[in-house]
Design an enzyme around this catalytic site. Structure first.
Site, short mmCIF file in Angstrom:
data_model
loop_
_atom_site.label_atom_id
_atom_site.label_comp_id
_atom_site.label_asym_id
_atom_site.label_seq_id
_atom_site.Cartn_x
_atom_site.Cartn_y
_atom_site.Cartn_z
N CYS A 40 0.79 -1.28 -0.15
CA CYS A 40 0.00 0.01 -0.16
C CYS A 40 0.81 1.29 0.10
O CYS A 40 0.64 1.98 -0.68
CB CYS A 40 -1.00 -0.05 1.38
SG CYS A 40 -1.87 -1.47 1.49
N HIS B 281 -2.23 6.30 4.50
CA HIS B 281 -1.21 5.27 4.67
C HIS B 281 0.25 5.97 4.28
O HIS B 281 1.09 5.27 3.66
CB HIS B 281 -1.58 4.11 3.72
CG HIS B 281 -0.85 2.79 4.31
ND1 HIS B 281 -1.04 1.64 3.62
CD2 HIS B 281 -0.36 2.55 5.68
CE1 HIS B 281 -0.32 0.66 4.44
NE2 HIS B 281 0.01 1.15 5.50
N ASP C 109 -4.83 -0.23 -5.64
CA ASP C 109 -3.53 0.15 -5.57
C ASP C 109 -2.60 -1.04 -5.53
O ASP C 109 -1.26 -0.73 -5.91
CB ASP C 109 -3.15 0.95 -4.18
CG ASP C 109 -3.40 0.20 -2.87
OD1 ASP C 109 -4.29 -0.81 -3.12
OD2 ASP C 109 -3.12 0.63 -1.83
N ASN C 110 -2.90 -2.19 -5.24
CA ASN C 110 -2.07 -3.22 -5.31
C ASN C 110 -2.42 -4.43 -6.33
O ASN C 110 -1.78 -4.89 -7.11
CB ASN C 110 -1.99 -3.86 -3.87
CG ASN C 110 -1.25 -2.73 -2.95
OD1 ASN C 110 -1.79 -2.97 -1.59
ND2 ASN C 110 -0.66 -1.70 -3.53
#
Length: 271
Positions: free
Chosen positions: A39, A113, A259-260
Site C-alpha cells: 500500500c 497510509h 492500488d495493489n
C-alpha cells in the site's frame, strides 16, 4: 482487489454492474501496472507521480513483505501507525498540491497510509478535507502499546476502529464503506457548484479482515470477499449518481484502480 474480480474482466458472477458499466462507457487500461505490491509505496507513487525509489517509499519485496525507507530511516516492520515514525516528505509535491494551484478543492475519503503523525497527515499535503484513517482496519487491539487505529475528520481524531467504528471480524460486518460513500457524496454536494474539485475515495473494505454492511452480508456467491466487492461497486455507483445530480458528470474524469491487486492475505479469514 484483483484484476479478475470485475465482471468486465471476465468474473462469471457479474456482481459489479457499476464498474462494468464504467468499463463499457469508458476506457479500460489493461496494461497499467501499480508501482509496488504494497500500500504505502503504491499510494506514494500514485500521488507523487514518482517511482518508489525516488519518493522514499519503497520495498525489497521479500516474500511479499517489505522494508520501507522513510526519510532515510530504515525499519524492518510492517507499516502500522503504532511503530513507524516517518511519512511522506515535505519535498514531495502531491497531486492535490498541484491542483490547488489551479483552484481545485481536494478531498480524501478513506485510507491515507503515508504517515500517521500530525506533520504527515493529508491536510498538510494539499487536501482540504479528510475523513478516514492513516492506515487499514487492522486489529482489534486491546492494549495501550498497540491501540486500535484512529479515524479522523480533518485534523481531529473522531474515534477508533472497533472501539467507535464497529467492525465485526467474526461475521465480516461493518458499515465503514457506507460511511465512506456518504462522506464522498457529501463532499461532492458541497463543492461541485463552487469550482473544480479532486476527490480521492479510498475505502479499504476489500483488504483483510474483509467486511461489508448488513445490506450486503451473505449475498455474494464469493463469500465475504465478494460481499465487500459488491458494496464497493455500489459505492462507485452512488458516487457517479452524485456527479450526475450535481450536473458535473460530463466534465469530470473518473478513474477506478486498485492500488495493489489481488491480496492473498484474505485467505487468513477463511475466505
Amino acid at each position: 482487489m484483483g484484476w479478475g474480480d470485475l465482471g468486465c474482466n471476465g468474473e462469471p458472477n457479474r456482481e459489479t454492474p457499476n464498474l462494468d458499466q464504467m468499463a463499457r462507457e469508458g476506457l479500460i487500461v489493461s496494461s497499467m501496472y501499480t508501482a509496488a505490491p504494497l500500500c504505502s509505496p503504491s499510494r506514494a507513487s500514485l500521488l507523487t507521480g514518482r517511482l518508489p525509489i525516488r519518493n522514499g517509499f519503497y520495498s525489497n519485496n521479500t516474500a511479499g513483505r517489505n522494508v520501507f525507507l522513510f526519510l532515510l530511516l530504515c525499519l524492518s516492520a510492517a507499516y502500522t501507525p503504532q511503530n513507524i515514525v516517518g511519512g511522506i516528505s515535505d519535498d514531495e509535491v502531491l497531486l492535490p498540491e498541484l491542483l490547488k494551484e489551479k483552484g481545485y478543492t481536494s478531498g480524501l475519503v478513506g485510507k491515507w497510509h503515508l504517515g500517521h503523525q500530525s506533520q504527515y497527515l493529508p491536510r498538510k499535503h494539499g487536501f482540504d478535507f479528510w475523513f478516514g484513517s492513516p492506515n487499514c482496519h487492522f486489529g482489534p487491539y486491546v492494549d495501550l502499546v498497540t491501540p486500535n487505529i484512529p479515524v479522523f475528520l480533518n485534523d481531529n481524531m473522531v474515534g477508533r476502529y472497533y472501539d467507535d467504528f464497529h467492525i465485526d471480524r467474526q461475521h465480516g460486518i461493518s458499515n465503514m464503506t457506507q460511511l465512506y460513500t456518504d462522506a464522498a457524496v457529501d463532499f461532492i454536494n458541497k463543492v461541485a457548484s463552487k469550482g473544480p474539485f479532486f476527490l480521492l475515495w479510498a475505502p479499504d473494505a476489500t483488504h483483510a479482515p474483509t467486511y461489508a454492511s448488513e445490506k450486503y452480508y451473505g449475498i455474494s456467491r464469493r463469500g465475504r470477499y465478494g460481499n465487500a466487492v459488491m458494496e464497493l461497486d455500489a459505492g462507485v455507483g452512488t458516487i457517479l449518481d452524485a456527479l450526475k445530480k450535481q450536473g458535473v458528470d460530463k466534465n469530470t474524469l473518473v478513474v477506478f484502480t486498485s492500488d495493489n491487486g489481488a491480496a492473498l492475505v484474505s485467505k487468513q479469514d477463511g475466505e
